[in-house]
Motif scaffolding. Structure first.
Motif, PDB file in Angstrom:
ATOM      1  N   SER A   1       3.874  -8.315   0.140  1.00 53.68           N
ATOM      2  CA  SER A   1       5.215  -7.729   0.187  1.00 53.68           C
ATOM      3  C   SER A   1       6.220  -8.606  -0.539  1.00 53.68           C
ATOM      4  O   SER A   1       7.084  -8.101  -1.276  1.00 53.68           O
ATOM      5  N   LEU A   2       6.121  -9.922  -0.350  1.00 55.49           N
ATOM      6  CA  LEU A   2       7.036 -10.837  -1.032  1.00 55.49           C
ATOM      7  C   LEU A   2       6.825 -10.806  -2.543  1.00 55.49           C
ATOM      8  O   LEU A   2       7.791 -10.826  -3.314  1.00 55.49           O
ATOM      9  N   ILE A   3       5.574 -10.734  -2.964  1.00 54.63           N
ATOM     10  CA  ILE A   3       5.281 -10.670  -4.400  1.00 54.63           C
ATOM     11  C   ILE A   3       5.888  -9.406  -4.997  1.00 54.63           C
ATOM     12  O   ILE A   3       6.539  -9.445  -6.043  1.00 54.63           O
TER      13      ILE A   3
ATOM     14  N   GLY B   1      -1.539 -12.062   4.753  1.00 56.48           N
ATOM     15  CA  GLY B   1      -1.843 -11.473   3.443  1.00 56.48           C
ATOM     16  C   GLY B   1      -0.907 -10.330   3.102  1.00 56.48           C
ATOM     17  O   GLY B   1      -0.430 -10.220   1.972  1.00 56.48           O
ATOM     18  N   ASP B   2      -0.613  -9.489   4.086  1.00 52.60           N
ATOM     19  CA  ASP B   2       0.325  -8.380   3.867  1.00 52.60           C
ATOM     20  C   ASP B   2       1.726  -8.895   3.573  1.00 52.60           C
ATOM     21  O   ASP B   2       2.440  -8.356   2.733  1.00 52.60           O
ATOM     22  N   MET B   3       2.113  -9.958   4.286  1.00 52.81           N
ATOM     23  CA  MET B   3       3.436 -10.534   4.080  1.00 52.81           C
ATOM     24  C   MET B   3       3.561 -11.114   2.672  1.00 52.81           C
ATOM     25  O   MET B   3       4.562 -10.904   1.993  1.00 52.81           O
TER      26      MET B   3
ATOM     27  N   GLN C   1       8.942  -9.244  -7.858  1.00 49.76           N
ATOM     28  CA  GLN C   1       8.562  -8.807  -9.192  1.00 49.76           C
ATOM     29  C   GLN C   1       9.718  -8.060  -9.839  1.00 49.76           C
ATOM     30  O   GLN C   1      10.363  -7.233  -9.212  1.00 49.76           O
ATOM     31  N   PRO C   2       9.955  -8.385 -11.101  1.00 44.81           N
ATOM     32  CA  PRO C   2      11.041  -7.671 -11.785  1.00 44.81           C
ATOM     33  C   PRO C   2      10.658  -6.208 -12.003  1.00 44.81           C
ATOM     34  O   PRO C   2       9.507  -5.875 -12.224  1.00 44.81           O
ATOM     35  N   THR C   3      11.626  -5.374 -11.872  1.00 42.92           N
ATOM     36  CA  THR C   3      11.394  -3.941 -12.108  1.00 42.92           C
ATOM     37  C   THR C   3      12.001  -3.564 -13.448  1.00 42.92           C
ATOM     38  O   THR C   3      12.939  -4.192 -13.923  1.00 42.92           O
TER      39      THR C   3
END
Length: 95
Positions: free
Chosen positions: A83-85, A78-80, A89-91
């Motif tokens: 982190s990938l999401i 779940g943490d991984m 995600q565009p900043t």
């Protein structure tokens, strides 16, 4: 995935050595699960494991006692994924 099985990883758990505080190594992993590999001993081991977990104040199973290890909270699947999401995600740019 050091110090854990696939199931522990998915649940966000890790196995540590009680003496060193480091991740469980191959030798400890073998000792933890030896009873489940031995023919006929695995059926008896399931019963002993259940009784040991219920009676032990810290919830250690018999395999943990033999290997001097403990299951602890760690980062998991779940943490991984989170982190990938966040990484993909565009900043907002400063342009």
């Amino acid at each position: 995935m050091l110090g854990r099985s696939v199931g522990n990883f998915c649940a966000g758990l890790a196995v540590t050595n009680l003496e060193t505080g480091r991740s469980c190594g191959l030798g400890e992993a073998v000792r933890r699960n030896l009873m489940f590999v031995l023919p006929r001993a695995n059926v008896v081991a399931v019963l002993f494991e259940a009784v040991t977990i219920v009676r032990d104040p810290q919830g250690h199973r018999l395999g943990d006692r033999l290997a001097r290890t403990q299951v602890v909270l760690g980062s998991g699947a779940g943490d991984m994924v989170q982190s990938l999401i966040r990484w993909f995600q565009p900043t907002e740019s400063a342009f």
